[in-house]
Design a protein around this motif. Structure first.
Motif, mmCIF file in Angstrom:
data_model
loop_
_atom_site.group_PDB
_atom_site.id
_atom_site.type_symbol
_atom_site.label_atom_id
_atom_site.label_comp_id
_atom_site.label_asym_id
_atom_site.label_seq_id
_atom_site.Cartn_x
_atom_site.Cartn_y
_atom_site.Cartn_z
ATOM 1 N N CYS A 216 -12.202 0.899 10.314
ATOM 2 C CA CYS A 216 -11.114 1.136 11.265
ATOM 3 C C CYS A 216 -10.416 -0.178 11.618
ATOM 4 N N GLU A 217 -11.206 -1.209 11.894
ATOM 5 C CA GLU A 217 -10.636 -2.502 12.265
ATOM 6 C C GLU A 217 -9.884 -3.142 11.103
ATOM 7 N N GLU A 218 -10.470 -3.082 9.920
ATOM 8 C CA GLU A 218 -9.841 -3.725 8.761
ATOM 9 C C GLU A 218 -8.562 -3.007 8.337
ATOM 10 N N ALA B 212 -6.913 -6.670 2.285
ATOM 11 C CA ALA B 212 -7.156 -5.542 1.379
ATOM 12 C C ALA B 212 -8.590 -5.583 0.850
ATOM 13 N N TYR B 213 -9.076 -6.778 0.535
ATOM 14 C CA TYR B 213 -10.451 -6.923 0.067
ATOM 15 C C TYR B 213 -11.445 -6.573 1.179
ATOM 16 N N GLU B 214 -11.113 -6.915 2.408
ATOM 17 C CA GLU B 214 -12.013 -6.618 3.519
ATOM 18 C C GLU B 214 -12.072 -5.119 3.788
ATOM 19 N N VAL B 215 -10.966 -4.421 3.545
ATOM 20 C CA VAL B 215 -10.980 -2.959 3.626
ATOM 21 C C VAL B 215 -11.951 -2.411 2.576
ATOM 22 N N ALA B 216 -11.829 -2.920 1.355
ATOM 23 C CA ALA B 216 -12.707 -2.467 0.273
ATOM 24 C C ALA B 216 -14.173 -2.754 0.602
ATOM 25 N N ASP B 217 -14.427 -3.906 1.193
ATOM 26 C CA ASP B 217 -15.804 -4.274 1.545
ATOM 27 C C ASP B 217 -16.376 -3.315 2.588
ATOM 28 N N ALA B 218 -15.585 -2.959 3.591
ATOM 29 C CA ALA B 218 -16.044 -2.038 4.625
ATOM 30 C C ALA B 218 -16.351 -0.666 4.035
ATOM 31 N N LEU C 100 -1.269 -4.458 10.039
ATOM 32 C CA LEU C 100 -0.581 -5.581 10.678
ATOM 33 C C LEU C 100 0.155 -6.420 9.647
ATOM 34 N N GLN C 101 -0.457 -6.610 8.480
ATOM 35 C CA GLN C 101 0.194 -7.381 7.422
ATOM 36 C C GLN C 101 1.486 -6.709 6.960
ATOM 37 N N VAL C 102 1.480 -5.392 6.864
ATOM 38 C CA VAL C 102 2.685 -4.651 6.472
ATOM 39 C C VAL C 102 3.780 -4.852 7.520
#
Length: 278
Positions: free
Chosen positions: A59-61, A43-49, A67-69
């Motif tokens: 898109c990748e994050e 979730a943090y990596e999504v925010a970072d992107a 995948l985690q869900v």
């Protein structure tokens, strides 16, 4: 097994990874608790992107987060609790129920009326959840009380902000930002005293009080503390990188450089930023 744009393929992949005989040894032994840190990290990596405006990474994050869900859902399905389809049904049902002004009939036609309607629907959902828990023999409600809806698992800065916002709804709040500055000064004094006494437990307590007060003033001036701190983190990275590259260009190393030398380069980085801002 080939890649696909169909969510069903991702579910098939997770099922294969978790297969007790032919699956991946690492994936097979994972539990909710062991993959929880990865879920938060993604979730943090999504925010970072998003902050970097990097659409390739986003898109990748987002895929990694999805995948985690699917991973959590598969573990739950193996336990007989729920499946990924149940997760999708729950969230689609919630979105439809909470947006009658879009999917049904409602006179909510302003952001304010939509928010009021949303709160009313959530209150009804809370009653329904309590009834379900009672039928399952669960009497204790972790979301009980006026602050019960504020999640404890979110970042501490965010939790502090949400707690303050919730308390403010019933008038438990400062009337202006200025008195909070006095509160911050008070907390700094108490932290100084704790440091002088060397009381580790009290130091931690007073530091928490100080941070909580700083979050509060940020809320009053419409500045999110989490985002503000992220901005400062980015600035710190940039200036420290200047120190590192400057030392390298001079044939020096971080390990051998004195604090005075690094401080001088830090100030030089600040001066460069000032000139760029002009």
């Amino acid at each position: 097994m080939e890649a696909s744009k169909d969510i069903a393929r991702l579910i098939e992949i997770m099922e294969a990874l978790r297969h007790p005989e032919t699956g991946c040894p690492w994936d097979i032994v994972q539990t909710f608790e062991t993959i929880k840190p990865y879920t938060i990290e993604e979730a943090y990596e999504v925010a970072d992107a998003i902050e970097r405006d990097d659409m390739d990474d986003l898109c990748e994050e987002l895929g990694d987060l999805l995948l985690q869900v699917v991973f959590h859902s598969r573990i739950a399905q193996e336990m007989g609790a729920f499946s990924f389809e149940d997760v999708v049904h729950a969230v689609t049902s919630k979105m439809i129920r909470r947006h009658p002004h879009v999917f049904a009939v409602s006179d909510a036609d302003t952001p304010e009326s939509v928010k009021l309607q949303w709160d009313q629907i959530k209150s009804a959902e809370k009653r329904e959840r309590l009834e379900r828990r009672a039928r399952r023999g669960i009497s204790e409600d972790p979301k009980a009380g006026f602050l019960g809806s504020i999640q404890r698992s979110q970042p501490a800065l965010t939790e502090a902000l949400k707690l303050q916002e919730q308390a403010a709804r019933v008038g438990f709040d400062w009337s202006a930002a200025e008195p909070i500055l006095d509160k911050i000064e008070e907390e700094i004094g108490e932290l100084r005293q704790a440091l002088a006494e060397g009381d580790t437990s009290r130091i931690s307590d007073e530091l928490g009080d100080l941070i909580f007060a700083v979050v509060n003033i940020g809320r009053h001036v419409k500045t999110d503390s989490e985002n503000a701190l992220r901005g400062t983190n980015t600035k710190f990275r940039r200036r420290f990188r200047h120190i590192e590259t400057s030392l390298t260009e001079s044939g020096e190393t971080l390990e051998a450089a004195s604090l005075e030398r690094m401080e001088a380069l830090w100030q030089a980085a600040k001066e460069i930023e000032r000139k760029l801002d002009v």
